[in-house]
Design a protein around this motif. Structure first.
Motif, mmCIF file in Angstrom:
data_model
loop_
_atom_site.group_PDB
_atom_site.id
_atom_site.type_symbol
_atom_site.label_atom_id
_atom_site.label_comp_id
_atom_site.label_asym_id
_atom_site.label_seq_id
_atom_site.Cartn_x
_atom_site.Cartn_y
_atom_site.Cartn_z
ATOM 1 N N ALA A 78 0.871 -1.189 0.001
ATOM 2 C CA ALA A 78 0.054 0.015 0.230
ATOM 3 C C ALA A 78 1.095 1.146 -0.097
ATOM 4 O O ALA A 78 0.616 2.197 -0.743
ATOM 5 C CB ALA A 78 -1.034 0.021 1.191
ATOM 6 N N GLY A 79 1.976 1.131 0.843
ATOM 7 C CA GLY A 79 2.669 2.253 0.732
ATOM 8 C C GLY A 79 3.597 2.419 -0.509
ATOM 9 O O GLY A 79 3.758 3.699 -0.945
ATOM 10 N N MET A 80 4.034 1.474 -1.042
ATOM 11 C CA MET A 80 4.610 1.419 -2.391
ATOM 12 C C MET A 80 3.719 1.900 -3.544
ATOM 13 O O MET A 80 4.311 2.711 -4.323
ATOM 14 C CB MET A 80 5.156 0.233 -2.710
ATOM 15 C CG MET A 80 6.265 -0.425 -1.780
ATOM 16 S SD MET A 80 7.244 -1.925 -2.168
ATOM 17 C CE MET A 80 7.985 -1.360 -3.748
ATOM 18 N N GLU A 81 2.477 1.571 -3.377
ATOM 19 C CA GLU A 81 1.505 2.051 -4.325
ATOM 20 C C GLU A 81 1.207 3.461 -4.267
ATOM 21 O O GLU A 81 1.285 4.138 -5.291
ATOM 22 C CB GLU A 81 0.154 1.231 -4.308
ATOM 23 C CG GLU A 81 -0.736 1.444 -5.434
ATOM 24 C CD GLU A 81 -0.257 0.993 -6.772
ATOM 25 O OE1 GLU A 81 -0.196 1.731 -7.692
ATOM 26 O OE2 GLU A 81 0.017 -0.196 -6.730
ATOM 27 N N GLU A 82 1.367 3.948 -3.083
ATOM 28 C CA GLU A 82 1.323 5.392 -2.761
ATOM 29 C C GLU A 82 2.406 6.204 -3.606
ATOM 30 O O GLU A 82 2.366 7.280 -4.096
ATOM 31 C CB GLU A 82 1.032 5.675 -1.426
ATOM 32 C CG GLU A 82 0.971 7.253 -1.053
ATOM 33 C CD GLU A 82 0.900 7.557 0.504
ATOM 34 O OE1 GLU A 82 -0.072 7.591 1.012
ATOM 35 O OE2 GLU A 82 1.947 7.297 1.043
ATOM 36 N N ALA A 83 3.679 5.636 -3.464
ATOM 37 C CA ALA A 83 4.743 6.141 -3.816
ATOM 38 C C ALA A 83 4.745 6.097 -5.483
ATOM 39 O O ALA A 83 5.231 7.137 -5.961
ATOM 40 C CB ALA A 83 6.234 5.270 -3.357
ATOM 41 N N ARG A 84 4.129 5.019 -6.022
ATOM 42 C CA ARG A 84 4.219 4.751 -7.291
ATOM 43 C C ARG A 84 3.146 6.067 -7.790
ATOM 44 O O ARG A 84 3.442 6.751 -9.104
ATOM 45 C CB ARG A 84 3.612 3.599 -8.091
ATOM 46 C CG ARG A 84 3.432 3.551 -9.221
ATOM 47 C CD ARG A 84 3.365 1.824 -9.779
ATOM 48 N NE ARG A 84 2.311 1.246 -9.393
ATOM 49 C CZ ARG A 84 1.877 0.049 -9.778
ATOM 50 N NH1 ARG A 84 2.747 -0.588 -10.943
ATOM 51 N NH2 ARG A 84 0.722 -0.693 -9.471
ATOM 52 N N ALA A 85 2.037 6.269 -7.114
ATOM 53 C CA ALA A 85 1.133 7.217 -7.771
ATOM 54 C C ALA A 85 1.677 8.692 -7.562
ATOM 55 O O ALA A 85 1.181 9.541 -8.360
ATOM 56 C CB ALA A 85 -0.015 7.268 -6.877
#
Length: 279
Positions: A78-85
């Protein structure tokens, strides 16, 4: 800058808590449960259905781990998806690489800690509270297990979200190996303690003389050599059948029923049908 809302994170965690075995199959295992947990994350970060569908493809890959401890993986991604966004150099391959890399180590830690340690302890306490048919044991286990696991899984999920990719080094490094070995040792000790407390097998086999006097009491003889040796042998038998012969627990339980049935027929287990050899 895009930031995941508390509502989306809470919904994602609840989806994992309730749905990690959603549509479970040997082909996909926990894949669909993982996708269900990531759905609120993608909906919060991406506006269009096209973007959400594209990003969801990342999470269609096979996934399976110990679900309680595995909550940390969902939080990390979830944290990595936020970083990707937010345009950081994180792609689907990176996320899947971390997911695949964490599955095994966390399964080892989780199985040793939860299945091998926590559950036997809770069941041991619950059994002691269930004496005389009391419902307290069942109530205790249901409440403690569900409330305890909810709090622990939530803690791990949000800790994984806070740490993001930084958690990987800790979870797969030398420290993780040491922790895993320690947990395995503790779990083995717990299983041994539970076995000694709750597995009780004895024999009624006796050899009786012509005058009715007991010449050999097999159980008393065994107790002088190795107390509870029959219990230990049966536990080792179950371990050998499941670990070495790859038998399922159900087959092993059926085999034990057969052994008990035959033992009762010949009077080896039942004191009322004890087999006596007159000499």
């Amino acid at each position: 800058m895009k930031k995941l809302s508390k509502k989306a994170l809470n919904k994602s965690f609840l989806n994992w808590f309730y749905g990690h075995l959603t549509c479970f199959s040997q082909e996909h295992m926990q894949t669909f449960g993982y996708m269900l947990a990531m759905l609120p994350i993608l909906q919060d970060l991406y506006e269009t259905n096209e973007e959400q569908t594209e990003k969801m493809q990342t999470y269609t890959a096979f996934f399976n781990t110990e679900p309680q401890v595995g909550s940390v993986v969902v939080g990390i991604t979830a944290g990595m998806e936020e970083a990707r966004a937010n345009g950081e150099p994180v792609d689907g391959e990176t996320i899947n690489g971390i997911r695949a890399g964490l599955m095994g180590p966390l399964a080892g830690i989780g199985d040793s800690l939860v299945v091998g340690t926590v559950i036997p302890i809770l069941l041991g306490i619950a059994l002691s509270l269930s004496g005389g048919g009391s419902p307290l044991g069942a109530i205790f286990y249901i409440l403690v297990w569900n409330i305890g696991m909810f709090l622990i899984m939530r803690l791990l999920y949000f800790k994984g979200y806070e740490m993001g990719g930084k958690a990987v080094e800790f979870l797969v490094g030398d420290k993780a190996n040491a922790i895993r070995e320690a947990i395995v040792m503790i779990g083995t000790m717990v299983i041994g303690g539970v076995t000694a407390s709750w597995v009780s097998i004895s024999t009624a086999f006796k050899m009786v003389g012509s005058n009715g006097e007991t010449i050999v009491d097999l159980q008393s003889t065994l107790d002088t050599v190795y107390p509870h040796i029959l219990s230990a042998l049966f536990v080792l038998l179950c371990w050998w059948l499941m670990s070495k012969k790859k038998m399922s627990p159900i087959v092993v339980m059926l085999l034990l029923v057969v052994i008990a049935f035959v033992g009762v027929l010949v009077g080896f287990f039942d004191p009322g049908l004890s087999y006596c050899s007159r000499i």
